[in-house]
Enzyme design. Structure first.
Site, PDB file in Angstrom:
ATOM      1  N   GLY A 164       0.695  -5.065   0.658  1.00 40.65           N
ATOM      2  CA  GLY A 164      -0.373  -5.092  -0.348  1.00 40.65           C
ATOM      3  C   GLY A 164       0.109  -5.629  -1.692  1.00 40.65           C
ATOM      4  N   GLU A 202       3.788  -5.436   7.342  1.00 41.36           N
ATOM      5  CA  GLU A 202       2.932  -4.408   7.944  1.00 41.36           C
ATOM      6  C   GLU A 202       3.197  -4.230   9.438  1.00 41.36           C
ATOM      7  OE1 GLU A 202       1.877  -6.738   5.822  1.00 41.36           O
ATOM      8  OE2 GLU A 202       0.421  -5.912   4.416  1.00 41.36           O
ATOM      9  N   GLU A 207      -0.139  -9.273  -1.312  1.00 43.08           N
ATOM     10  CA  GLU A 207      -1.577  -9.573  -1.324  1.00 43.08           C
ATOM     11  C   GLU A 207      -2.132  -9.495  -2.744  1.00 43.08           C
ATOM     12  OE1 GLU A 207      -2.232  -6.564   1.671  1.00 43.08           O
ATOM     13  OE2 GLU A 207      -2.990  -8.060   3.083  1.00 43.08           O
ATOM     14  N   ALA A 243       0.854  -1.185   0.000  1.00 47.50           N
ATOM     15  CA  ALA A 243       0.000   0.000   0.000  1.00 47.50           C
ATOM     16  C   ALA A 243       0.887   1.231   0.000  1.00 47.50           C
ATOM     17  CB  ALA A 243      -0.888  -0.021   1.234  1.00 47.50           C
TER      18      ALA A 243
HETATM   19  N1  CAA Z   1       4.505   3.443  -0.167  1.00 48.89           N
HETATM   20  C1  CAA Z   1       4.893   4.661  -0.583  1.00 48.89           C
HETATM   21  N2  CAA Z   1       6.108   4.932  -1.048  1.00 48.89           N
HETATM   22  C2  CAA Z   1       7.004   3.927  -1.085  1.00 48.89           C
HETATM   23  C3  CAA Z   1       6.682   2.617  -0.668  1.00 48.89           C
HETATM   24  C4  CAA Z   1       5.352   2.397  -0.186  1.00 48.89           C
HETATM   25  N3  CAA Z   1       4.937   1.183   0.200  1.00 48.89           N
HETATM   26  N4  CAA Z   1       7.773   1.834  -0.831  1.00 48.89           N
HETATM   27  C5  CAA Z   1       8.731   2.615  -1.338  1.00 48.89           C
HETATM   28  N5  CAA Z   1       8.268   3.881  -1.486  1.00 48.89           N
HETATM   29  C6  CAA Z   1       8.990   5.061  -1.957  1.00 48.89           C
HETATM   30  C7  CAA Z   1       9.965   5.555  -0.915  1.00 48.89           C
HETATM   31  O1  CAA Z   1       9.325   6.361   0.031  1.00 48.89           O
HETATM   32  C8  CAA Z   1      10.920   6.327  -1.782  1.00 48.89           C
HETATM   33  O2  CAA Z   1      10.333   7.572  -2.105  1.00 48.89           O
HETATM   34  P1  CAA Z   1      11.225   8.920  -2.116  1.00 48.89           P
HETATM   35  O3  CAA Z   1      12.148   8.738  -3.287  1.00 48.89           O
HETATM   36  O4  CAA Z   1      10.206   9.988  -2.331  1.00 48.89           O
HETATM   37  O5  CAA Z   1      11.942   8.973  -0.815  1.00 48.89           O
HETATM   38  C9  CAA Z   1      10.977   5.496  -3.066  1.00 48.89           C
HETATM   39  O6  CAA Z   1       9.780   4.717  -3.083  1.00 48.89           O
HETATM   40  C10 CAA Z   1      12.148   4.551  -3.083  1.00 48.89           C
HETATM   41  O7  CAA Z   1      12.106   3.760  -1.899  1.00 48.89           O
HETATM   42  P2  CAA Z   1      13.409   3.069  -1.296  1.00 48.89           P
HETATM   43  O8  CAA Z   1      14.545   4.052  -1.302  1.00 48.89           O
HETATM   44  O9  CAA Z   1      13.023   2.471   0.002  1.00 48.89           O
HETATM   45  O10 CAA Z   1      13.693   1.951  -2.409  1.00 48.89           O
HETATM   46  P3  CAA Z   1      14.618   0.671  -2.315  1.00 48.89           P
HETATM   47  O11 CAA Z   1      14.733   0.172  -3.713  1.00 48.89           O
HETATM   48  O12 CAA Z   1      15.853   0.937  -1.534  1.00 48.89           O
HETATM   49  O13 CAA Z   1      13.742  -0.394  -1.433  1.00 48.89           O
HETATM   50  C11 CAA Z   1      11.734  -1.600  -0.868  1.00 48.89           C
HETATM   51  C12 CAA Z   1      12.607  -0.998  -1.989  1.00 48.89           C
HETATM   52  C13 CAA Z   1      12.435  -2.771  -0.191  1.00 48.89           C
HETATM   53  C14 CAA Z   1      10.435  -2.090  -1.529  1.00 48.89           C
HETATM   54  C15 CAA Z   1      11.432  -0.523   0.191  1.00 48.89           C
HETATM   55  O14 CAA Z   1      11.008   0.654  -0.478  1.00 48.89           O
HETATM   56  C16 CAA Z   1      10.369  -0.886   1.198  1.00 48.89           C
HETATM   57  O15 CAA Z   1      10.637  -1.636   2.124  1.00 48.89           O
HETATM   58  N6  CAA Z   1       9.148  -0.331   1.045  1.00 48.89           N
HETATM   59  C17 CAA Z   1       8.068  -0.490   2.008  1.00 48.89           C
HETATM   60  C18 CAA Z   1       7.539  -1.903   2.084  1.00 48.89           C
HETATM   61  C19 CAA Z   1       6.392  -2.015   3.066  1.00 48.89           C
HETATM   62  O16 CAA Z   1       6.519  -1.784   4.242  1.00 48.89           O
HETATM   63  N7  CAA Z   1       5.193  -2.396   2.553  1.00 48.89           N
HETATM   64  C20 CAA Z   1       3.997  -2.567   3.331  1.00 48.89           C
HETATM   65  C21 CAA Z   1       3.117  -1.376   3.161  1.00 48.89           C
HETATM   66  S1  CAA Z   1       1.664  -1.443   4.173  1.00 48.89           S
HETATM   67  C22 CAA Z   1       0.554  -2.405   3.337  1.00 48.89           C
HETATM   68  O17 CAA Z   1       0.814  -2.860   2.264  1.00 48.89           O
HETATM   69  C23 CAA Z   1      -0.779  -2.612   4.036  1.00 48.89           C
HETATM   70  C24 CAA Z   1      -1.916  -3.106   3.207  1.00 48.89           C
HETATM   71  O18 CAA Z   1      -1.853  -3.518   2.091  1.00 48.89           O
HETATM   72  C25 CAA Z   1      -3.250  -3.081   3.757  1.00 48.89           C
END
Ligand code: CAA
Length: 266
Positions: free
Chosen positions: A117, A140, A120, A74
């Protein structure tokens, strides 16, 4: 006639390629946000699938992301703006339901991270093919929340209790080989072959008798939520229904005449 203009409505977060040999391709295309699934992304996915459902040239759809990230979950920036009431009224839930209603086979070609997500969403597909670098996770818990789009329900059905608990409670990811052993994915390929192999599988499925594919998918999915007796009843009814199709006649005749069948979907 079905709509052929796949760029209408214009999509921002996804790219929809027209079908080739019955297989259409949807690519998540928000690399700057690691394909995070904002409201718009899920709405576009739901709309695109509904359009492809109406297209008789489409027998199966492949959903893919980028080479390093399938989808990072998400959109956390969007999520951070939502309070309880907004979360309850979040339209993304209804887009997920519309994606679930897609009755044709949906295959996911996953390279890199499929998280939260994103994992998912991959699990909403009927078949997942993973590149060797794929990583699946429900992180999450690290954000103070829990999966909210099927992560507790579909994951445990796919990989079993212990691994699902580890992934959801500890937030630990699993690699493609572990996902294969656990049954989350159907095949693991070299990363550069993942999409091609998934498209190949989609084309194979698209060439099968469409009504049989549709009813078989429906019956398989019901197995998750139906007592065995009811599931067997549904299976038998669907099996019987297919006896009235031209494709059944063609399939049986082709076998007896020692030739390849030519299915028409009728
Ligand atoms: N939402 C919004 N923005 C995100 C994002 C997310 N889930 N994941 C990455 N981004 C954005 C970062 O904020 C960053 O933006 P800026 O350039 O503006 O700072 C950009 O994408 C690049 O991110 P990273 O520098 O972290 O990229 P990376 O290649 O080093 O790492 C990654 C990639 C491992 C996917 C890492 O970005 C990450 O861990 N992301 C989050 C994963 C996460 O926690 N997902 C669960 C979300 S909650 C959910 O999904 C709930 C639900 O469905 C109900």
């Amino acid at each position: 006639m079905q709509p052929r203009n796949l760029s209408n409505p214009p999509y921002e977060d996804i790219v929809v390629a027209p079908p080739e040999a019955g297989a259409a391709l949807i690519t998540l295309d928000r690399p700057q946000a690691r394909n995070a699934l904002r409201t718009r992304t899920l709405r576009e996915l739901a709309e695109a699938l509904e359009q492809l459902a109406r297209d008789d040239d489409v027998g199966a759809v492949v959903l893919t992301g980028g080479p390093k990230v399938f989808a990072a979950g998400a959109d956390i920036k969007e999520m951070a703006q939502l309070d309880l009431v907004d979360t309850i009224n979040d339209p993304r839930q209804s887009y997920r339901v519309r994606i679930d209603r897609f009755y044709k086979p949906l295959l996911a070609a996953v390279n890199g991270f499929a998280l939260g997500g994103g994992c998912e969403l991959a699990m909403q597909a009927d078949i997942i093919i993973a590149g060797e670098t794929a990583r699946f996770g429900q992180p999450e818990i690290n954000l103070g929340i829990m999966p909210g789009a099927g992560g507790t329900q579909r994951l445990i059905r796919a990989v079993g209790k212990s691994l699902a608990m580890k992934m959801v409670l500890a937030g630990e990811m699993i690699d493609a080989r572990t996902a294969l052993r656990a049954g989350l994915v159907a095949e693991v390929t070299p990363p550069e072959l993942c999409l091609e192999r998934t498209l190949e599988l989609a084309r194979i499925i698209a060439a099968k008798p469409r009504l049989a594919v549709r009813l078989a998918k429906e019956a398989l999915l019901k197995a998750f939520e139906t007592p065995l007796e009811n599931g067997l009843y549904l299976e038998r009814k669907s099996y019987n229904l297919l006896a009235a199709t031209e494709d059944r006649q063609e399939g049986l005749n082709a076998f007896l005449e020692k030739r390849q069948p030519l299915f028409t979907g009728r």
